[in-house]
Design a protein around this motif. Sequence first.
Motif, PDB file in Angstrom:
ATOM      1  N   SER A  47     -51.355  42.516  25.512  1.00 46.89           N
ATOM      2  CA  SER A  47     -51.583  43.493  24.440  1.00 46.89           C
ATOM      3  C   SER A  47     -53.072  43.653  24.107  1.00 46.89           C
ATOM      4  N   ILE A  48     -53.874  42.654  24.444  1.00 44.26           N
ATOM      5  CA  ILE A  48     -55.321  42.775  24.193  1.00 44.26           C
ATOM      6  C   ILE A  48     -56.108  43.027  25.482  1.00 44.26           C
ATOM      7  N   GLY A  49     -55.364  43.281  26.583  1.00 43.39           N
ATOM      8  CA  GLY A  49     -56.011  43.751  27.804  1.00 43.39           C
ATOM      9  C   GLY A  49     -56.061  42.804  28.981  1.00 43.39           C
ATOM     10  N   TYR A  50     -55.555  41.590  28.856  1.00 47.42           N
ATOM     11  CA  TYR A  50     -55.614  40.641  29.973  1.00 47.42           C
ATOM     12  C   TYR A  50     -54.267  40.564  30.683  1.00 47.42           C
ATOM     13  N   ASN A  51     -54.334  40.422  32.010  1.00 47.57           N
ATOM     14  CA  ASN A  51     -53.113  40.292  32.795  1.00 47.57           C
ATOM     15  C   ASN A  51     -53.411  39.489  34.064  1.00 47.57           C
ATOM     16  N   MET A  52     -52.419  39.334  34.913  1.00 43.34           N
ATOM     17  CA  MET A  52     -52.584  38.509  36.109  1.00 43.34           C
ATOM     18  C   MET A  52     -53.591  39.106  37.094  1.00 43.34           C
ATOM     19  N   ARG A  53     -53.829  40.398  37.020  1.00 43.13           N
ATOM     20  CA  ARG A  53     -54.787  41.038  37.935  1.00 43.13           C
ATOM     21  C   ARG A  53     -56.240  40.846  37.491  1.00 43.13           C
ATOM     22  N   ASN A  54     -56.480  40.740  36.181  1.00 43.48           N
ATOM     23  CA  ASN A  54     -57.870  40.622  35.719  1.00 43.48           C
ATOM     24  C   ASN A  54     -58.143  39.252  35.087  1.00 43.48           C
ATOM     25  N   TYR A  55     -57.507  38.219  35.618  1.00 40.00           N
ATOM     26  CA  TYR A  55     -57.677  36.869  35.074  1.00 40.00           C
ATOM     27  C   TYR A  55     -59.129  36.400  35.127  1.00 40.00           C
ATOM     28  N   LYS A  56     -59.923  36.920  36.061  1.00 40.31           N
ATOM     29  CA  LYS A  56     -61.338  36.516  36.123  1.00 40.31           C
ATOM     30  C   LYS A  56     -62.102  37.046  34.903  1.00 40.31           C
ATOM     31  N   THR A  57     -61.716  38.212  34.407  1.00 38.73           N
ATOM     32  CA  THR A  57     -62.312  38.747  33.184  1.00 38.73           C
ATOM     33  C   THR A  57     -61.937  37.855  32.004  1.00 38.73           C
ATOM     34  N   PHE A  58     -60.689  37.411  31.968  1.00 42.95           N
ATOM     35  CA  PHE A  58     -60.218  36.498  30.931  1.00 42.95           C
ATOM     36  C   PHE A  58     -61.055  35.223  30.942  1.00 42.95           C
ATOM     37  N   GLU A  59     -61.277  34.665  32.131  1.00 44.57           N
ATOM     38  CA  GLU A  59     -62.098  33.450  32.253  1.00 44.57           C
ATOM     39  C   GLU A  59     -63.524  33.714  31.772  1.00 44.57           C
ATOM     40  N   ARG A  60     -64.107  34.812  32.200  1.00 45.04           N
ATOM     41  CA  ARG A  60     -65.484  35.149  31.797  1.00 45.04           C
ATOM     42  C   ARG A  60     -65.595  35.267  30.274  1.00 45.04           C
ATOM     43  N   ASP A  61     -64.606  35.919  29.664  1.00 42.70           N
ATOM     44  CA  ASP A  61     -64.643  36.110  28.217  1.00 42.70           C
ATOM     45  C   ASP A  61     -64.479  34.783  27.474  1.00 42.70           C
ATOM     46  N   ILE A  62     -63.643  33.894  27.988  1.00 43.14           N
ATOM     47  CA  ILE A  62     -63.492  32.580  27.370  1.00 43.14           C
ATOM     48  C   ILE A  62     -64.797  31.792  27.489  1.00 43.14           C
ATOM     49  N   ARG A  63     -65.418  31.826  28.649  1.00 42.25           N
ATOM     50  CA  ARG A  63     -66.699  31.113  28.818  1.00 42.25           C
ATOM     51  C   ARG A  63     -67.763  31.677  27.880  1.00 42.25           C
ATOM     52  N   SER A  64     -67.767  32.974  27.690  1.00 43.48           N
ATOM     53  CA  SER A  64     -68.699  33.593  26.744  1.00 43.48           C
ATOM     54  C   SER A  64     -68.383  33.128  25.323  1.00 43.48           C
ATOM     55  N   GLY A  65     -67.101  33.015  25.015  1.00 46.53           N
ATOM     56  CA  GLY A  65     -66.689  32.521  23.697  1.00 46.53           C
ATOM     57  C   GLY A  65     -67.149  31.097  23.441  1.00 46.53           C
ATOM     58  N   LEU A  66     -67.167  30.279  24.494  1.00 46.64           N
ATOM     59  CA  LEU A  66     -67.652  28.905  24.342  1.00 46.64           C
ATOM     60  C   LEU A  66     -69.125  28.884  23.972  1.00 46.64           C
ATOM     61  N   LYS A  67     -69.859  29.819  24.542  1.00 50.35           N
ATOM     62  CA  LYS A  67     -71.305  29.902  24.296  1.00 50.35           C
ATOM     63  C   LYS A  67     -71.602  30.369  22.876  1.00 50.35           C
TER      64      LYS A  67
END
Length: 124
Positions: A47-67
């Motif tokens: 519902s917020i835009g992440y799915n099995m096809r764009n999991y790398k975007t999900f990872e990138r956004d989480i890493r940015s959130g850590l920063k």
Amino acid sequence: MGGRGSASGKKAHLPNYKNAVIDTHGKFKNYLLNPTKSAGKADFFNSIGYNMRNYKTFERDIRSGLKNNPAIVYKTNKYGHTAYSVDMELGINKKKNVITGWQIDNGEKKPRFITAYPKKKGGK
């Protein structure tokens, strides 16, 4: 995850966050973003835009959130593993508050991604 803040009272990043370990295939593709394994979480993240096809975007956004967000020490268990939570805003097509869970195993230096879930209004 609830928490009790850092000992110094300062807001600090997840220790060694730049080297955080994220099992993208196991945790992301095979669980959090997979509607056949975790329908509720997959529906939320979709519902917020992440799915099995764009999991790398999900990872990138989480890493940015850590920063960009402080970590809260949740607990240290009897084996010496320390759990942390990092609240962050995530999303591609709309933003939602998400709690991410991390663990640093006893004797290790790199935090390991454990889970992510929507933050409920009013706290946890």
